[in-house]
Design a protein around this motif. Sequence first.
Motif, PDB file in Angstrom:
ATOM      1  N   ARG A  52       0.814  -1.213   0.000  1.00 43.33           N
ATOM      2  CA  ARG A  52       0.000   0.000   0.000  1.00 43.33           C
ATOM      3  C   ARG A  52       0.852   1.269   0.000  1.00 43.33           C
ATOM      4  O   ARG A  52       0.330   2.378  -0.076  1.00 43.33           O
ATOM      5  CB  ARG A  52      -0.951  -0.015   1.204  1.00 43.33           C
ATOM      6  CG  ARG A  52      -1.966  -1.154   1.127  1.00 43.33           C
ATOM      7  CD  ARG A  52      -2.969  -1.129   2.251  1.00 43.33           C
ATOM      8  NE  ARG A  52      -2.352  -1.343   3.553  1.00 43.33           N
ATOM      9  CZ  ARG A  52      -1.963  -2.529   4.038  1.00 43.33           C
ATOM     10  NH1 ARG A  52      -2.150  -3.628   3.302  1.00 43.33           N
ATOM     11  NH2 ARG A  52      -1.418  -2.635   5.225  1.00 43.33           N
ATOM     12  N   ARG A 206      -1.646   2.187   6.372  1.00 45.67           N
ATOM     13  CA  ARG A 206      -2.763   1.784   7.234  1.00 45.67           C
ATOM     14  C   ARG A 206      -4.115   2.112   6.600  1.00 45.67           C
ATOM     15  O   ARG A 206      -5.161   1.663   7.073  1.00 45.67           O
ATOM     16  CB  ARG A 206      -2.639   2.457   8.606  1.00 45.67           C
ATOM     17  CG  ARG A 206      -1.575   1.818   9.492  1.00 45.67           C
ATOM     18  CD  ARG A 206      -1.739   2.212  10.946  1.00 45.67           C
ATOM     19  NE  ARG A 206      -1.411   3.614  11.186  1.00 45.67           N
ATOM     20  CZ  ARG A 206      -0.198   4.052  11.508  1.00 45.67           C
ATOM     21  NH1 ARG A 206       0.819   3.195  11.610  1.00 45.67           N
ATOM     22  NH2 ARG A 206       0.017   5.342  11.727  1.00 45.67           N
ATOM     23  N   LYS A 207      -4.107   2.892   5.525  1.00 47.00           N
ATOM     24  CA  LYS A 207      -5.350   3.193   4.818  1.00 47.00           C
ATOM     25  C   LYS A 207      -5.813   1.964   4.035  1.00 47.00           C
ATOM     26  O   LYS A 207      -5.039   1.041   3.760  1.00 47.00           O
ATOM     27  CB  LYS A 207      -5.162   4.371   3.866  1.00 47.00           C
ATOM     28  CG  LYS A 207      -4.591   5.626   4.506  1.00 47.00           C
ATOM     29  CD  LYS A 207      -5.439   6.131   5.646  1.00 47.00           C
ATOM     30  CE  LYS A 207      -4.856   7.401   6.244  1.00 47.00           C
ATOM     31  NZ  LYS A 207      -5.592   7.854   7.448  1.00 47.00           N
ATOM     32  N   ASP A 208      -7.071   1.956   3.665  1.00 52.45           N
ATOM     33  CA  ASP A 208      -7.613   0.868   2.857  1.00 52.45           C
ATOM     34  C   ASP A 208      -6.851   0.757   1.537  1.00 52.45           C
ATOM     35  O   ASP A 208      -6.617   1.774   0.861  1.00 52.45           O
ATOM     36  CB  ASP A 208      -9.098   1.131   2.584  1.00 52.45           C
ATOM     37  CG  ASP A 208      -9.727   0.049   1.730  1.00 52.45           C
ATOM     38  OD1 ASP A 208     -10.142  -0.983   2.287  1.00 52.45           O
ATOM     39  OD2 ASP A 208      -9.785   0.237   0.489  1.00 52.45           O
ATOM     40  N   HIS A 210      -7.555  -0.465  -1.456  1.00 55.38           N
ATOM     41  CA  HIS A 210      -8.251  -0.043  -2.674  1.00 55.38           C
ATOM     42  C   HIS A 210      -8.394   1.469  -2.704  1.00 55.38           C
ATOM     43  O   HIS A 210      -8.160   2.123  -3.732  1.00 55.38           O
ATOM     44  CB  HIS A 210      -9.634  -0.702  -2.742  1.00 55.38           C
ATOM     45  CG  HIS A 210     -10.394  -0.369  -3.989  1.00 55.38           C
ATOM     46  ND1 HIS A 210     -11.741  -0.075  -3.992  1.00 55.38           N
ATOM     47  CD2 HIS A 210      -9.988  -0.265  -5.292  1.00 55.38           C
ATOM     48  CE1 HIS A 210     -12.132   0.186  -5.220  1.00 55.38           C
ATOM     49  NE2 HIS A 210     -11.097   0.071  -6.039  1.00 55.38           N
ATOM     50  N   LEU A 211      -8.736   2.051  -1.546  1.00 51.48           N
ATOM     51  CA  LEU A 211      -8.964   3.494  -1.496  1.00 51.48           C
ATOM     52  C   LEU A 211      -7.678   4.277  -1.725  1.00 51.48           C
ATOM     53  O   LEU A 211      -7.690   5.318  -2.396  1.00 51.48           O
ATOM     54  CB  LEU A 211      -9.575   3.868  -0.142  1.00 51.48           C
ATOM     55  CG  LEU A 211     -10.233   5.247  -0.058  1.00 51.48           C
ATOM     56  CD1 LEU A 211     -11.351   5.382  -1.081  1.00 51.48           C
ATOM     57  CD2 LEU A 211     -10.765   5.484   1.343  1.00 51.48           C
TER      58      LEU A 211
END
Length: 260
Positions: A52, A206-208, A210-211
């Motif tokens: 990510r 730590r964010k989603d 896909h987002l």
Amino acid sequence: MGVSTSRPGPSGPHGGVAVVTVDFPPVNALPVQGWYDLADAVRAAGRDPGVRCVVLTAPPGSRGFNAGVDIKEMQRESAAGGGHTALIGANGGCAEAFAAVYECEVPVVAAVAGFCLGGGIGLVGNADAIVASDDATFGLPELDRGALGAATHLARLVPQHLMRALYYTSRTATARELHHHGSVWKVVPRGELHDAALELAREIARKDGHLIRLAKAAINGIDPVDVRRSYRFEQGFTFEANLSGTADRVRNEFGKEKST
């Protein structure tokens, strides 16, 4: 020596962060193939669904983050009476590496220690965030080395008139100066650089998943400058400098100055 990638495992130490390390001693000046290898590594890391965020860095203890193109590769070809294969390869490789950082599906954090010159500016200028050591310096010595290019990327780091003055004089700016202009996220002692870069990368990671990819695509989509096209335009003048013989003359003069 070369380009290596450390990817997160299911419970790996980096928590969704891939670390791409570029190591071409003694000064991290990359040969033609090195630029393509770097582009491949960054793109592959971005495609990995477990990643990510990507950290782009040099090995601990390196003299610098990146010294740009290995001009000796071009000088050897010129001395042997060759054509422009090395120049064309370097131009293409740089364009691909810079684009790979910009187009990486996830954010890229550049961790910069020591010097960041020439092609290094292309990499960090296209990164999403920069963490730098307090001894880091940034600049484009292109006019001293018979080349042009990466003003596109320097303009993403400093205001327009400062970019022009730095470009024309081949001077460098410090990490703290770039922090003042808002282009460097954080300046830390060299020994803390790796941890500081990972700290920021882990926060992003730590964010989603896909987002964060949608966010990267959205931010690139509203960028006012097409960085790939802008850089390729600059490279046309590099070809002109080489075809006119100016580049070889300047490079040779630069080599003589370095040896005296």
